[in-house]
Design a protein around this motif. Sequence first.
Motif, PDB file in Angstrom:
ATOM      1  N   PHE A 101      11.887   3.019 -24.521  1.00 43.40           N
ATOM      2  CA  PHE A 101      13.097   3.773 -24.845  1.00 43.40           C
ATOM      3  C   PHE A 101      13.260   3.885 -26.356  1.00 43.40           C
ATOM      4  O   PHE A 101      13.682   4.930 -26.871  1.00 43.40           O
TER       5      PHE A 101
ATOM      6  N   ASP B  75      20.577  12.488 -25.661  1.00 42.03           N
ATOM      7  CA  ASP B  75      20.657  13.410 -24.533  1.00 42.03           C
ATOM      8  C   ASP B  75      21.803  12.986 -23.621  1.00 42.03           C
ATOM      9  O   ASP B  75      22.426  11.935 -23.823  1.00 42.03           O
TER      10      ASP B  75
ATOM     11  N   ASN C 220      10.997   6.619 -27.588  1.00 42.38           N
ATOM     12  CA  ASN C 220      11.080   7.870 -26.828  1.00 42.38           C
ATOM     13  C   ASN C 220       9.831   8.109 -25.999  1.00 42.38           C
ATOM     14  O   ASN C 220       9.325   9.221 -25.905  1.00 42.38           O
ATOM     15  N   LYS C 221       9.318   7.048 -25.401  1.00 41.15           N
ATOM     16  CA  LYS C 221       8.176   7.170 -24.491  1.00 41.15           C
ATOM     17  C   LYS C 221       8.710   7.278 -23.071  1.00 41.15           C
ATOM     18  O   LYS C 221       9.551   6.474 -22.660  1.00 41.15           O
TER      19      LYS C 221
ATOM     20  N   SER D 216      19.221   5.869 -35.263  1.00 39.59           N
ATOM     21  CA  SER D 216      19.667   6.487 -34.020  1.00 39.59           C
ATOM     22  C   SER D 216      19.858   5.481 -32.893  1.00 39.59           C
ATOM     23  O   SER D 216      20.542   5.764 -31.907  1.00 39.59           O
TER      24      SER D 216
ATOM     25  N   ASN E 207      12.725  10.938 -19.358  1.00 37.70           N
ATOM     26  CA  ASN E 207      12.606  11.494 -20.706  1.00 37.70           C
ATOM     27  C   ASN E 207      13.906  11.450 -21.497  1.00 37.70           C
ATOM     28  O   ASN E 207      13.984  12.010 -22.585  1.00 37.70           O
TER      29      ASN E 207
ATOM     30  N   THR F 129      16.728  10.444 -23.988  1.00 41.70           N
ATOM     31  CA  THR F 129      16.948   9.653 -25.198  1.00 41.70           C
ATOM     32  C   THR F 129      18.440   9.409 -25.338  1.00 41.70           C
ATOM     33  O   THR F 129      19.253   9.975 -24.603  1.00 41.70           O
TER      34      THR F 129
END
Length: 320
Positions: free
Chosen positions: A287, A136, A290-291, A107, A131, A133
């Motif tokens: 990043f 998104d 996904n933190k 990804s 938040n 990603t």
Amino acid sequence: MTVTPLPGFLPGVVTVLSDVVAATRAITPYLAVMCTLVLTFHAVAGARSSRARELNRLAKVEYTGVEHLEPATSALRRFLSGTGLAVLSITLIGATSGVEEEVVQGSLRPIDAMTDLVGGEPVTYILQSPNVTFMDDSVIPPESADEVAEQATFPVVPFGKHLFNIDDGSAIQVSIPDDLYADVSGRPVAGCSSASVIVDDTVRASPGDHVLVNGVLLRVARVDDGIAQMNRSVGVLSHSTVRDCLTAGQQEAYFGVIALTDDIDAVRRVVESAGPDGLAVVSAEDFAVNKPGFLAGQRDAAALTGHRLPLAVRRVGVSR
């Protein structure tokens, strides 16, 4: 009205999968050495002892007398006693390793490719939300990116993310400033009649070929290997091509801004002094996993992460 619930998921399953694959990779070499030693021992023992030689011979004999067993049971025994189990084990290990690599790394390949294009590590991301990603949406107005670029003492590059298709197949695209695109692609950014795109090798095109991006014919400027996402091809475009040729001037906002430094304190100070409201600063490490990052207005400096690496020397200005 029928309500369809979202499918459930297991938190941490990706971490567990990665740990299992990593453990398998770690112990496999030792198991291979042990098996080789055992085989060597039996071979040497068979050459020096008549008893061991006879045991080795008997171990290879296919005995009869099991005809009364059910066919399914007999087939299972043959499978377990032959090479089938070994082949299945190797297949499962290979499949698990492949799935783990795609889930963990696939990804992020498009944004990793873009990071390489703009100058490589170290980087910090400026996004709409802490938040966000890469799958998104994130919307940063051009004027906000301009304000950051004017006050930054480090190179900054605004970038876009889009979900156009390539040759009628699902794809993901990133867009970068026109001057930077011209530099990395080797083609000047001109009108839509001569617009170009950088694609990955899954598109199966060569430089000079034409591909359809959302139905618009673009020339392939360059092909990069190994940057495709899990089930999507990847393209890299200039901001002008996206705005003028693919969205009819309806999309000017950026997905984010790359700061070519990992000094998060410095990036946050610039974002706060530049004035854009609500923007978030996220380290490359956070990043990738996904933190959540940190809103520019937060002051919890003790929670900041990141190593101090040398500042990138290349300066890239905002270009729309």
